[in-house]
Design a protein around this motif. Structure first.
Motif, PDB file in Angstrom:
ATOM      1  N   LEU A 105     -15.321   3.924  27.132  1.00 41.33           N
ATOM      2  CA  LEU A 105     -13.992   3.324  27.051  1.00 41.33           C
ATOM      3  C   LEU A 105     -14.136   1.825  27.272  1.00 41.33           C
ATOM      4  N   GLY A 106     -13.720   1.061  26.275  1.00 43.85           N
ATOM      5  CA  GLY A 106     -13.893  -0.387  26.334  1.00 43.85           C
ATOM      6  C   GLY A 106     -12.587  -1.139  26.488  1.00 43.85           C
ATOM      7  N   ASP A 107     -12.653  -2.441  26.256  1.00 46.83           N
ATOM      8  CA  ASP A 107     -11.488  -3.314  26.357  1.00 46.83           C
ATOM      9  C   ASP A 107     -10.376  -2.827  25.435  1.00 46.83           C
ATOM     10  N   GLY A 108      -9.149  -2.958  25.911  1.00 48.80           N
ATOM     11  CA  GLY A 108      -7.997  -2.569  25.114  1.00 48.80           C
ATOM     12  C   GLY A 108      -7.922  -1.073  24.863  1.00 48.80           C
ATOM     13  N   ASN A 109      -8.607  -0.308  25.687  1.00 47.39           N
ATOM     14  CA  ASN A 109      -8.662   1.153  25.566  1.00 47.39           C
ATOM     15  C   ASN A 109      -9.307   1.626  24.269  1.00 47.39           C
ATOM     16  N   TYR A 110     -10.146   0.786  23.679  1.00 44.04           N
ATOM     17  CA  TYR A 110     -10.879   1.183  22.470  1.00 44.04           C
ATOM     18  C   TYR A 110     -12.137   1.930  22.875  1.00 44.04           C
ATOM     19  N   CYS A 111     -12.538   2.889  22.049  1.00 44.84           N
ATOM     20  CA  CYS A 111     -13.761   3.652  22.280  1.00 44.84           C
ATOM     21  C   CYS A 111     -14.919   2.935  21.592  1.00 44.84           C
ATOM     22  N   SER A 112     -15.969   2.674  22.355  1.00 46.47           N
ATOM     23  CA  SER A 112     -17.113   1.947  21.795  1.00 46.47           C
ATOM     24  C   SER A 112     -17.971   2.813  20.859  1.00 46.47           C
ATOM     25  N   ILE A 113     -17.744   4.125  20.871  1.00 50.06           N
ATOM     26  CA  ILE A 113     -18.477   5.026  19.957  1.00 50.06           C
ATOM     27  C   ILE A 113     -17.492   5.820  19.098  1.00 50.06           C
ATOM     28  N   TYR A 114     -16.357   5.231  18.801  1.00 47.64           N
ATOM     29  CA  TYR A 114     -15.251   5.949  18.153  1.00 47.64           C
ATOM     30  C   TYR A 114     -15.694   6.748  16.929  1.00 47.64           C
ATOM     31  N   GLU A 115     -16.457   6.142  16.041  1.00 48.88           N
ATOM     32  CA  GLU A 115     -16.875   6.854  14.825  1.00 48.88           C
ATOM     33  C   GLU A 115     -17.852   7.985  15.123  1.00 48.88           C
ATOM     34  N   GLN A 116     -18.496   7.947  16.270  1.00 48.83           N
ATOM     35  CA  GLN A 116     -19.483   8.963  16.657  1.00 48.83           C
ATOM     36  C   GLN A 116     -18.983   9.842  17.804  1.00 48.83           C
ATOM     37  N   ARG A 117     -17.755   9.666  18.224  1.00 51.52           N
ATOM     38  CA  ARG A 117     -17.233  10.341  19.423  1.00 51.52           C
ATOM     39  C   ARG A 117     -17.399  11.864  19.341  1.00 51.52           C
ATOM     40  N   PRO A 118     -17.401  12.524  20.503  1.00 48.42           N
ATOM     41  CA  PRO A 118     -17.530  13.986  20.532  1.00 48.42           C
ATOM     42  C   PRO A 118     -16.407  14.657  19.746  1.00 48.42           C
ATOM     43  N   SER A 119     -16.685  15.837  19.223  1.00 48.17           N
ATOM     44  CA  SER A 119     -15.667  16.558  18.450  1.00 48.17           C
ATOM     45  C   SER A 119     -14.438  16.856  19.298  1.00 48.17           C
ATOM     46  N   ASP A 120     -14.612  17.089  20.601  1.00 43.90           N
ATOM     47  CA  ASP A 120     -13.452  17.310  21.473  1.00 43.90           C
ATOM     48  C   ASP A 120     -12.535  16.088  21.476  1.00 43.90           C
ATOM     49  N   CYS A 121     -13.094  14.903  21.463  1.00 41.89           N
ATOM     50  CA  CYS A 121     -12.280  13.680  21.426  1.00 41.89           C
ATOM     51  C   CYS A 121     -11.564  13.564  20.084  1.00 41.89           C
ATOM     52  N   HIS A 122     -12.277  13.881  19.029  1.00 40.23           N
ATOM     53  CA  HIS A 122     -11.704  13.800  17.687  1.00 40.23           C
ATOM     54  C   HIS A 122     -10.509  14.746  17.553  1.00 40.23           C
ATOM     55  N   ARG A 123     -10.611  15.925  18.123  1.00 41.78           N
ATOM     56  CA  ARG A 123      -9.563  16.941  18.000  1.00 41.78           C
ATOM     57  C   ARG A 123      -8.442  16.780  19.022  1.00 41.78           C
ATOM     58  N   PHE A 124      -8.709  16.134  20.123  1.00 38.82           N
ATOM     59  CA  PHE A 124      -7.718  16.001  21.192  1.00 38.82           C
ATOM     60  C   PHE A 124      -6.471  15.305  20.660  1.00 38.82           C
ATOM     61  N   PRO A 125      -5.285  15.721  21.048  1.00 42.00           N
ATOM     62  CA  PRO A 125      -4.901  16.678  22.097  1.00 42.00           C
ATOM     63  C   PRO A 125      -4.586  18.087  21.598  1.00 42.00           C
ATOM     64  N   TYR A 126      -5.119  18.458  20.437  1.00 45.64           N
ATOM     65  CA  TYR A 126      -4.986  19.816  19.894  1.00 45.64           C
ATOM     66  C   TYR A 126      -3.545  20.181  19.541  1.00 45.64           C
ATOM     67  N   THR A 127      -2.703  19.181  19.339  1.00 47.07           N
ATOM     68  CA  THR A 127      -1.294  19.449  19.051  1.00 47.07           C
ATOM     69  C   THR A 127      -1.046  19.806  17.595  1.00 47.07           C
ATOM     70  N   ASP A 128      -2.082  19.819  16.787  1.00 41.76           N
ATOM     71  CA  ASP A 128      -1.920  20.213  15.388  1.00 41.76           C
ATOM     72  C   ASP A 128      -2.789  21.418  15.037  1.00 41.76           C
ATOM     73  N   GLU A 129      -3.203  22.160  16.067  1.00 42.30           N
ATOM     74  CA  GLU A 129      -4.058  23.323  15.805  1.00 42.30           C
ATOM     75  C   GLU A 129      -3.765  24.457  16.773  1.00 42.30           C
ATOM     76  N   ASP A 130      -4.325  25.612  16.478  1.00 43.24           N
ATOM     77  CA  ASP A 130      -4.003  26.817  17.240  1.00 43.24           C
ATOM     78  C   ASP A 130      -4.474  26.802  18.689  1.00 43.24           C
ATOM     79  N   VAL A 131      -5.307  25.851  19.062  1.00 42.75           N
ATOM     80  CA  VAL A 131      -5.740  25.734  20.465  1.00 42.75           C
ATOM     81  C   VAL A 131      -4.512  25.609  21.370  1.00 42.75           C
TER      82      VAL A 131
END
Length: 165
Positions: A105-131
């Motif tokens: 987590l970097g400046d301005g709440n940007y993710c420094s590995i955004y394009e490579q982030r974990p799949s859990d981060c990519h899917r969070f907060p699961y508000t568009d899926e059956d989770v």
């Protein structure tokens, strides 16, 4: 559709946990799943994750093997070094970050590995899926710190109330 007042959403979410739990237990899964994509879009039209980042500040995603491989390669680290530097095993045997906030987590709440982030981060907060329905304990926990989850659950309660009149 009715607007959801997001003032003091954390307090409202805490007060509505019982209603959320009951909804998640009794929801018509087919109808709810059809509503989720639209409600998810609506939530993110109103909520800017960069203004919040509660997920990155207070919790950790699971880092699965493909995530570890991809991120360590991106960071030009051996997988073992990446794990030793950033991760620990939690009580469920999953790799999670050692400390909060997330080290990426970097400046301005940007993710420094955004394009490579974990799949859990990519899917969070699961508000568009059956989770959202399949894992009610996760949904309830997420509603306590993520305004988008609170928003979607409030919308679902409003829709249920309108339809039961």
């Amino acid at each position: 559709m009715d607007a959801i007042n997001m003032d003091n959403w954390e307090k409202k979410s805490a007060e509505h946990q019982k209603q959320y739990r009951q909804y998640l237990q009794r929801a018509d899964k087919q109808k709810t799943l059809k509503l989720l994509p639209r409600l998810h879009e609506e939530a993110f039209e109103q909520i800017d994750c960069l203004q919040c980042a509660n997920c990155c500040k207070n919790y950790s995603p699971r880092f699965k093997t493909p995530d570890i491989k991809r991120i360590s390669k991106h960071l030009k680290l051996k997988e073992s070094v990446f794990i030793d530097t950033y991760l620990r095993l939690d009580e469920d045997g999953d790799y999670v970050v050692k400390n909060s906030p997330c080290p990426f987590l970097g400046d301005g709440n940007y993710c420094s590995i955004y394009e490579q982030r974990p799949s859990d981060c990519h899917r969070f907060p699961y508000t568009d899926e059956d989770v959202l329905l399949k894992r009610p304990a996760i949904t309830l926990k997420n509603s306590s710190f993520c305004p988008a989850v609170h928003y979607v659950l409030e919308k679902l309660l409003h829709i249920l109330a309108k339809n039961s009149l």
